[in-house]
Motif scaffolding. Structure first.
Motif, PDB file in Angstrom:
ATOM      1  N   HIS A 153      43.243  46.384  40.785  1.00 55.61           N
ATOM      2  CA  HIS A 153      43.677  47.785  40.823  1.00 55.61           C
ATOM      3  C   HIS A 153      45.202  47.880  40.858  1.00 55.61           C
ATOM      4  O   HIS A 153      45.789  48.738  40.187  1.00 55.61           O
ATOM      5  CB  HIS A 153      43.077  48.481  42.044  1.00 55.61           C
ATOM      6  CG  HIS A 153      43.473  49.922  42.169  1.00 55.61           C
ATOM      7  ND1 HIS A 153      42.969  50.910  41.362  1.00 55.61           N
ATOM      8  CD2 HIS A 153      44.362  50.527  42.999  1.00 55.61           C
ATOM      9  CE1 HIS A 153      43.517  52.064  41.688  1.00 55.61           C
ATOM     10  NE2 HIS A 153      44.362  51.865  42.682  1.00 55.61           N
ATOM     11  N   THR A 157      46.927  47.905  37.594  1.00 61.33           N
ATOM     12  CA  THR A 157      46.839  49.089  36.733  1.00 61.33           C
ATOM     13  C   THR A 157      47.905  50.122  37.085  1.00 61.33           C
ATOM     14  O   THR A 157      48.062  51.101  36.346  1.00 61.33           O
ATOM     15  CB  THR A 157      45.455  49.761  36.872  1.00 61.33           C
ATOM     16  OG1 THR A 157      45.320  50.346  38.180  1.00 61.33           O
ATOM     17  CG2 THR A 157      44.333  48.767  36.640  1.00 61.33           C
ATOM     18  N   LEU A 158      48.614  49.925  38.204  1.00 63.27           N
ATOM     19  CA  LEU A 158      49.569  50.925  38.665  1.00 63.27           C
ATOM     20  C   LEU A 158      50.910  50.739  37.971  1.00 63.27           C
ATOM     21  O   LEU A 158      51.281  49.637  37.573  1.00 63.27           O
ATOM     22  CB  LEU A 158      49.725  50.828  40.187  1.00 63.27           C
ATOM     23  CG  LEU A 158      48.420  51.006  40.977  1.00 63.27           C
ATOM     24  CD1 LEU A 158      48.680  50.886  42.469  1.00 63.27           C
ATOM     25  CD2 LEU A 158      47.749  52.340  40.647  1.00 63.27           C
ATOM     26  N   ARG A 180      43.532  54.332  46.652  1.00 66.17           N
ATOM     27  CA  ARG A 180      43.657  55.757  46.307  1.00 66.17           C
ATOM     28  C   ARG A 180      44.766  56.009  45.295  1.00 66.17           C
ATOM     29  O   ARG A 180      44.768  57.042  44.615  1.00 66.17           O
ATOM     30  CB  ARG A 180      43.937  56.583  47.574  1.00 66.17           C
ATOM     31  CG  ARG A 180      42.724  56.848  48.441  1.00 66.17           C
ATOM     32  CD  ARG A 180      43.041  57.927  49.459  1.00 66.17           C
ATOM     33  NE  ARG A 180      44.096  57.538  50.374  1.00 66.17           N
ATOM     34  CZ  ARG A 180      43.895  56.988  51.578  1.00 66.17           C
ATOM     35  NH1 ARG A 180      42.656  56.758  51.976  1.00 66.17           N
ATOM     36  NH2 ARG A 180      44.904  56.669  52.357  1.00 66.17           N
ATOM     37  N   ALA A 181      45.710  55.093  45.202  1.00 66.33           N
ATOM     38  CA  ALA A 181      46.807  55.274  44.248  1.00 66.33           C
ATOM     39  C   ALA A 181      46.247  55.262  42.830  1.00 66.33           C
ATOM     40  O   ALA A 181      45.482  54.376  42.456  1.00 66.33           O
ATOM     41  CB  ALA A 181      47.847  54.172  44.424  1.00 66.33           C
ATOM     42  N   ARG A 182      46.617  56.252  42.057  1.00 71.48           N
ATOM     43  CA  ARG A 182      46.091  56.391  40.712  1.00 71.48           C
ATOM     44  C   ARG A 182      47.098  55.914  39.680  1.00 71.48           C
ATOM     45  O   ARG A 182      48.305  56.132  39.825  1.00 71.48           O
ATOM     46  CB  ARG A 182      45.754  57.849  40.411  1.00 71.48           C
ATOM     47  CG  ARG A 182      44.655  58.438  41.285  1.00 71.48           C
ATOM     48  CD  ARG A 182      43.308  57.818  40.989  1.00 71.48           C
ATOM     49  NE  ARG A 182      43.023  56.679  41.871  1.00 71.48           N
ATOM     50  CZ  ARG A 182      42.073  55.796  41.657  1.00 71.48           C
ATOM     51  NH1 ARG A 182      41.331  55.855  40.581  1.00 71.48           N
ATOM     52  NH2 ARG A 182      41.885  54.819  42.506  1.00 71.48           N
ATOM     53  N   PRO A 183      46.639  55.247  38.628  1.00 68.56           N
ATOM     54  CA  PRO A 183      47.558  54.871  37.549  1.00 68.56           C
ATOM     55  C   PRO A 183      48.180  56.101  36.914  1.00 68.56           C
ATOM     56  O   PRO A 183      47.548  57.156  36.823  1.00 68.56           O
ATOM     57  CB  PRO A 183      46.642  54.132  36.555  1.00 68.56           C
ATOM     58  CG  PRO A 183      45.422  53.761  37.335  1.00 68.56           C
ATOM     59  CD  PRO A 183      45.264  54.806  38.381  1.00 68.56           C
ATOM     60  N   THR A 228      45.959  56.737  31.949  1.00 68.39           N
ATOM     61  CA  THR A 228      44.580  56.280  31.787  1.00 68.39           C
ATOM     62  C   THR A 228      44.155  56.567  30.357  1.00 68.39           C
ATOM     63  O   THR A 228      44.695  57.452  29.692  1.00 68.39           O
ATOM     64  CB  THR A 228      43.629  57.008  32.756  1.00 68.39           C
ATOM     65  OG1 THR A 228      43.762  58.423  32.576  1.00 68.39           O
ATOM     66  CG2 THR A 228      43.936  56.656  34.205  1.00 68.39           C
TER      67      THR A 228
END
Length: 588
Positions: free
Chosen positions: A118, A121-122, A334-337, A340
């Motif tokens: 994960h 992906t950030l 919880r951190a979102r890229p 997407t």
């Protein structure tokens, strides 16, 4: 939210209490495929407990029928049975401990892999705003704290509950009234554990933070040793590490103080319980209502019962420690890229040509109010060289980040062969674009590993051909093991020029239709820059190339220039674009 160990963070924010239910709901799916091991561990632990209960009963029998009567002939049958129970209990204990260890370690591996995947992906700003050491602590200590609750901790919890029930039942079977007297002390264990739980949680959060700071300090100092030594800052860096170490020491001593207090407090309660048992039991023996063997067996059951109850109390402490780690891991997850893939994004069937178009592109970085790019439009035809130049802060490197979809533009569109980049899967896009950065990043491993990094399936002949084109083959042949020579962490065993040529060879071998060169000649004198430009020209040949640079000394005359000019108007940045051919570029 947990605390964020970002740049400039000096004190921890204690993570909120994370309930067992929330922790299990988030991390229990990671036990899929491992649950049989966990069940096996619990079942084996229950079998071991049952053997211990039976062995204690045999001990009471031997006391009453052998030791009290001096009848040695009654010893052998219970003794052999006791030995058999001990062997079964030993095997069961081994199976329980090993099963729990295997399940726990596989859970650790699976969760760490998932969190690391994960993280990858950030976008770059996530890492720029956090300490590397803190992220390392989350991938190690915090994940271990979660495992101690969800995997091995679950086995301990179930085993402790069942052991407490079984030993309580055995004690009731001997003397229910005496059992009721002693069980009245059990709430004292739970109250002590509850009193310590919140303090352990705060201590765990502080230790996690301090460990992250210390790891960051070590990593930063060792990575920059050449600068440290060149500026004679060894003492200063040692002082920084000492201060970070003192913070970690203080946090650990706080935990040690709590542990040192918790153990004696529980021991005092256990002593009081045993004294009550012995006193009441002696009175019962004197009255002829209890045998000596019965009293000893009863005391032994309680000697096993209280650690089980204490183990239940320690689960609360485990929950407290896992609470801080659980929240910190959840914060990462919880951190979102920033980008997407769109639903339905697909690989175009047409051959890749490399036609790049920026159409009225604007972009503002997250958590910033001023735009970095505004109204940027240009095109690069297949095989064309576009030079993107301008002052620092004008957004030159942002062009590369947008082209690779590290971010999406906030305004406008970017097209590759007529397709919006947002309609391409990210991996497909990045397989068509090669980035050669200002900092020539290499990895620990061999020369061959680094050249083949973008195409690990490449043959040795292809790797050598790329190295020859990049002008790296000659110096590689002179290395102790040639292409199999380890280059050390971050390529420390090579010179800067050698690392640069390996990076160029890596880009050549990848062989994509679009090439982005981000300040490839920064810091080089003119003769060195000229030498580097030779393999770079070979690399650019036939590819759509965007050269990001402020150094126009060696830019080909035929290149088309895109000049980003940042002008301030009432405190706001306005970006203007100009295009022209030739090397004469107006000063921004």
């Amino acid at each position: 939210m947990g605390f964020s160990a970002g740049a400039g963070t000096d004190a921890p924010t204690v993570a909120p209490i994370v309930s067992i239910r929330k922790t299990f709901r988030r991390f229990w799916p990671y036990t899929r495929g491992l649950r049989r091991l966990l069940v096996l561990g619990v079942a084996a632990a229950i079998l071991a407990t049952a053997c211990e209960i039976a062995a204690i009963r045999l001990f009471g029998l031997i006391t009453d029928e052998v030791l009290s009567t001096h009848d040695l002939t009654a010893f052998w049958a219970p003794a052999l049975a006791w030995l058999g129970l001990a062997l079964v209990a030993a095997v069961a204990s081994f199976v329980s401990a090993y099963g729990a260890a295997v399940g726990g370690e596989r859970f650790l591996l699976r969760l760490r892999d998932s969190v690391f995947d994960h993280l990858q992906t950030l976008t770059p700003d996530f890492f720029e705003n956090r300490r590397l050491g803190d992220l390392m602590a989350r991938l190690t200590d915090d994940i271990e704290a979660i495992e101690e609750l969800v995997a091995s901790g679950l086995i301990r919890l179930i085993t402790a509950v069942i052991s407490a029930v079984l030993f309580s039942a055995a004690a009731f079977w001997i003397r229910w009234d005496l059992a009721l007297v002693t069980f009245a002390m059990i709430p004292a264990f739970l109250l002590v554990s509850k009193a310590f739980a919140s303090r352990f949680r705060r201590a765990a959060a502080r230790e996690r933070f301090s460990n992250g700071v210390m790891n960051s300090t070590v990593e930063e100092a060792l990575s920059n040793q050449s600068v440290v030594q060149a500026y004679n800052r060894q003492a200063a860096e040692a002082g920084r590490l000492h201060e970070a170490g003192r913070g970690w020491l203080t946090a650990n001593l706080w935990q040690a103080r709590l542990s040192a207090l918790y153990g004696p407090a529980v021991q005092v309660i256990e002593t009081v319980c045993m004294l009550v048992i012995i006193g009441f039991g002696a009175w019962e023996i004197a009255a002829g209502r209890l045998t000596l063997g019965g009293l000893l067996a009863f005391a032994a059951y309680l000697a096993y019962l209280y650690p089980a109850v204490q183990g239940l109390g320690e689960i609360a402490l485990t929950v407290s420690e896992a609470g801080a780690g659980s929240d910190r891991i959840m914060e990462v997850l919880r951190a979102r890229p920033a980008v997407t893939d769109r639903p339905g994004a697909r690989t175009p069937s047409a051959p890749v040509r490399g036609h790049i178009e920026f159409l009225d592109v604007g972009f503002t970085y997250p958590r910033r109010s001023r735009p970095t790019l505004s109204g940027l439009s240009f095109s690069a035809l297949p095989g064309e060289l576009i030079v993107c130049t301008g002052p620092s802060g004008a957004g030159k490197s942002t062009v590369a980040k947008l082209l690779l979809r590290f971010y999406d533009p906030t305004e406008g569109r970017i097209l590759l062969d007529g397709t919006d980049l947002r309609d391409l899967p990210s991996d497909v896009l990045r397989n068509r674009v090669t980035l050669l950065q200002q900092e020539n990043l290499v990895f620990s491993g061999t020369v061959r590993d680094n050249i083949a990094y973008g195409r690990p399936e490449s043959s040795q002949a292809e790797i050598v051909e790329a190295a020859v084109t990049a002008g790296a083959h000659d110096f590689i042949r002179g290395l102790p093991q040639g292409y199999n020579t380890p280059i050390g962490q971050r390529g420390r065993l090579l010179s800067g020029g050698q690392r640069q040529r390996i990076a160029i060879a890596r880009a050549i071998l990848r062989d994509t239709p679009v090439l982005v060169l981000d300040e490839p000649m920064t810091g080089l004198d003119e003769p060195t820059a000229a030498r580097i430009m030779e393999p770079l020209r070979r690399l650019m040949s036939g590819r759509t190339t965007i050269l990001i640079t402020h150094d126009l000394r060696l830019v080909p005359d035929a290149a088309e220039k895109v000049v980003l000019e940042a002008a301030r108007d009432s405190g706001r940045i306005r970006l203007r674009l100009s295009r022209q051919h030739g090397t004469s570029v107006p000063s921004p």
